[in-house]
Design a protein around this motif. Structure first.
Motif, PDB file in Angstrom:
ATOM      1  N   GLY A   1      47.822  43.953  42.968  1.00  0.00           N
ATOM      2  CA  GLY A   1      46.922  44.818  43.730  1.00  0.00           C
ATOM      3  C   GLY A   1      46.180  45.793  42.837  1.00  0.00           C
TER       4      GLY A   1
ATOM      5  N   ASP B   1      37.468  45.687  41.380  1.00  0.00           N
ATOM      6  CA  ASP B   1      36.511  46.174  42.377  1.00  0.00           C
ATOM      7  C   ASP B   1      35.855  47.477  41.919  1.00  0.00           C
ATOM      8  OD1 ASP B   1      37.115  44.017  43.965  1.00  0.00           O
ATOM      9  OD2 ASP B   1      38.473  45.138  45.295  1.00  0.00           O
ATOM     10  N   GLN B   2      36.637  48.366  41.331  1.00  0.00           N
ATOM     11  CA  GLN B   2      36.093  49.632  40.844  1.00  0.00           C
ATOM     12  C   GLN B   2      35.073  49.397  39.732  1.00  0.00           C
ATOM     13  OE1 GLN B   2      39.605  51.758  39.687  1.00  0.00           O
ATOM     14  NE2 GLN B   2      40.034  52.493  41.764  1.00  0.00           N
TER      15      GLN B   2
ATOM     16  N   ARG C   1      43.355  43.937  41.143  1.00  0.00           N
ATOM     17  CA  ARG C   1      42.235  43.713  42.060  1.00  0.00           C
ATOM     18  C   ARG C   1      41.439  45.005  42.274  1.00  0.00           C
ATOM     19  NH1 ARG C   1      44.866  42.099  46.718  1.00  0.00           N
ATOM     20  NH2 ARG C   1      46.639  41.263  45.631  1.00  0.00           N
ATOM     21  N   ASN C   2      42.131  46.119  42.440  1.00  0.00           N
ATOM     22  CA  ASN C   2      41.447  47.403  42.617  1.00  0.00           C
ATOM     23  C   ASN C   2      40.610  47.769  41.399  1.00  0.00           C
ATOM     24  OD1 ASN C   2      42.395  47.821  45.170  1.00  0.00           O
ATOM     25  ND2 ASN C   2      44.119  49.104  44.537  1.00  0.00           N
ATOM     26  N   ARG C   3      41.162  47.543  40.227  1.00  0.00           N
ATOM     27  CA  ARG C   3      40.421  47.867  39.001  1.00  0.00           C
ATOM     28  C   ARG C   3      39.176  46.993  38.876  1.00  0.00           C
ATOM     29  NH1 ARG C   3      44.326  50.858  35.687  1.00  0.00           N
ATOM     30  NH2 ARG C   3      45.019  52.275  37.299  1.00  0.00           N
TER      31      ARG C   3
END
Length: 174
Positions: A158, A165-166, A161-163
């Protein structure tokens, strides 16, 4: 020092009880946690520097709107995603095979139990119970190993994935 010696003796006793498959589970567990720690270190300390450098390169570009600029952005995001998710498939595979290795150890142990029963008969329930106890130890060890990695792998997945997207949000394209 005495506590470590006592702990080591408990580990040795556990491995003797569970059989040789416990050592295989221990090796898989060591590899899994080594790669998990490497991924965590990369995501926490190395990737942010790489992301800042990519974002700076993107903002330094004169052209961020043309088709060519969009392809460059996509390539950079793709390369960053590959680096973010490196070894994650292998880590997930190691998590998944831990219970299977444990089950293999149980089957191996049950074969020993049945062999002992064939030689000495089924008149001794203590012999049977002791053998079944030893045979189930690898399954328990495999499940504990898998559970220990499962939650951490989900967290790291997770985070990756967040990194990603950022990073995509930090490199606007119009």
């Amino acid at each position: 020092m005495y506590a470590l010696t006592g702990l080591w003796e408990k580990v040795l006793r556990f491995t003797e009880t569970g059989g040789p498959v416990i050592w295989v589970i221990a090796v898989v567990l060591f590899l899994m946690w080594t790669m998990i720690i490497e991924r965590w270190v990369y995501l926490q300390f190395i990737y942010p520097k790489e992301a800042r450098q990519l974002i700076a390169q993107w903002h330094a570009r004169q052209d961020t709107t043309s088709w060519h600029a969009h392809r460059i952005r996509d390539a950079w995001l793709s390369q960053a995603s590959v680096r973010l998710n490196a070894r994650m498939t292998l880590i997930k595979t190691l998590v998944a095979i831990c219970p299977l290795i444990g089950l293999l150890g149980t089957v191996y142990g049950m074969i020993g139990v049945f062999e002992a029963l064939a030689q000495q008969g089924s008149g001794n329930p203590r012999l049977m119970a002791g053998g079944i106890f030893r045979a189930t130890m690898p399954t328990m060890a495999g499940m504990v190993a898998a559970i220990s990695g499962l939650f951490v792998v989900s967290y790291i997945d997770g985070m990756a994935r967040n990194r990603a997207d950022q990073l995509a949000d930090s490199m606007p394209h119009h």
